[in-house]
Design an enzyme around this catalytic site. Sequence first.
Site, mmCIF file in Angstrom:
data_model
loop_
_atom_site.group_PDB
_atom_site.id
_atom_site.type_symbol
_atom_site.label_atom_id
_atom_site.label_comp_id
_atom_site.label_asym_id
_atom_site.label_seq_id
_atom_site.Cartn_x
_atom_site.Cartn_y
_atom_site.Cartn_z
ATOM 1 N N ASP A 49 -34.861 35.872 -23.785
ATOM 2 C CA ASP A 49 -34.399 34.485 -23.914
ATOM 3 C C ASP A 49 -33.007 34.349 -23.286
ATOM 4 O O ASP A 49 -32.731 34.990 -22.276
ATOM 5 C CB ASP A 49 -34.397 34.092 -25.402
ATOM 6 C CG ASP A 49 -34.676 32.614 -25.636
ATOM 7 O OD1 ASP A 49 -33.795 31.801 -25.318
ATOM 8 O OD2 ASP A 49 -35.769 32.276 -26.128
ATOM 9 N N HIS A 65 -30.216 28.814 -27.596
ATOM 10 C CA HIS A 65 -31.670 28.922 -27.728
ATOM 11 C C HIS A 65 -32.089 30.297 -28.247
ATOM 12 O O HIS A 65 -32.849 30.417 -29.214
ATOM 13 C CB HIS A 65 -32.313 28.644 -26.374
ATOM 14 C CG HIS A 65 -33.788 28.419 -26.403
ATOM 15 N ND1 HIS A 65 -34.691 29.433 -26.159
ATOM 16 C CD2 HIS A 65 -34.526 27.306 -26.620
ATOM 17 C CE1 HIS A 65 -35.920 28.947 -26.218
ATOM 18 N NE2 HIS A 65 -35.852 27.658 -26.502
ATOM 19 N N SER A 99 -40.682 26.300 -28.923
ATOM 20 C CA SER A 99 -39.748 27.425 -28.918
ATOM 21 C C SER A 99 -39.430 27.882 -30.329
ATOM 22 O O SER A 99 -39.106 29.054 -30.549
ATOM 23 C CB SER A 99 -38.434 27.023 -28.233
ATOM 24 O OG SER A 99 -38.568 26.985 -26.839
#
Length: 406
Positions: free
Chosen positions: A114, A147, A342
Amino acid sequence: MTKSIIVRDDNFGLRMATGSRGFDTLDRGPVMGATNGVPPKPSIEVEDLSKDDMNDLRRDPSVRAITQSMPIQLITPTESAAAAGGGSVTWGVKAVGADVSAFDGAGVKVAVLDTGIDPTHVAFAGVNLQMKNFTGGPDSAPDGNRHGTHCAGTIFGRDVGGLRIGVAPGITEAMIGKVLGDDGSGGSEMLFEGMKWAQAGGAKVISMSLGFDFPGLIKRLIDQGWPAELAGSVALEAYRGNLRAFDAIMDMFRAMAQFDGGTVVVAAAGNESERQISANFEVSVSVPAAAFDVISVGALAEGAQGLTVANFSNTNPILSAPGVNVISAKVGGGTVALNGTSMACPHVAGLTALWWQAQAGLPVPLTSDGVKARLRSATDSGAFAAGVDVADRGEGLAKAPPGAGV
């Protein structure tokens, strides 16, 4: 000349010398892999190649795939209006049954590919974080996006301010591959190199909430002065080539399971659907979640009459998990609530770690195929509100192993 990715099996010659067979990439059946004790050995090379160079390499039997690099990007979440706090367990952890499971992921190594991680966050205290930066710069570079930190928190985060955010908080070994820059973008070679690194490092679960950026590649080529028709054609060929390269890596992972038990790859289905505009505005699962042998995950929301599928969640996932108002670790400290597939993907990655741990205690071979079978067979199909389409939620809500003897 163009930047090309070469996926190679470095043990091909050794396997042929010992009488082993190669890979059957048409049916991807059990013939691929290793006989005579020789496993495949995937390698990723990135070179500037001419068309003649590429044609020559395609005649090399050790080359499993060769393709042009293409952009990848994170599956962008949105911030939720839900308060980031309250209660003792997030609704997602509770919905998948992790809070009442006898397992916590202890002894299972996971990898998160990621934007990196905030290693100083209290949610990751006591976790040995092996960090690798595939985007350039130092391996210790933190998450400048948020994220990756949020996703990692859902997989193995410790309690934050008395709130349980992690599905598998017993995990103590995590591989953090920064395959996306702080702007959320990267190249497909970064993803492939990250996958090889994670598998070679012993990760039993790989979580990825990202996708191949087909529209982004078309735009990049047009901005460089390419005619739209030619840009579309070149981008399509790159997309197909990268899917083949991804499948080649997954084929080798599957063959290597004969030796190391295997690795389960979990990926977000994508956020391109817009059911709030029209019930028929549904986009199917995107790549790499749609690739062979990957567990694709759709996003669910809480509803008064049961779980519903998030408007943005792509259709045709294999499993579904909480993806709306998901509270997890925030870069810099504290928590934040985000929406997206996600956020659903790391719930299933954490559950996969629980199933690895659960299967380890049974008198059966411990393999990725067995873990995936138990994960998929343990779903809850009765938690949904009336009218939820099976194609939208997949085989059901992913669930944790309840206790010993599962």
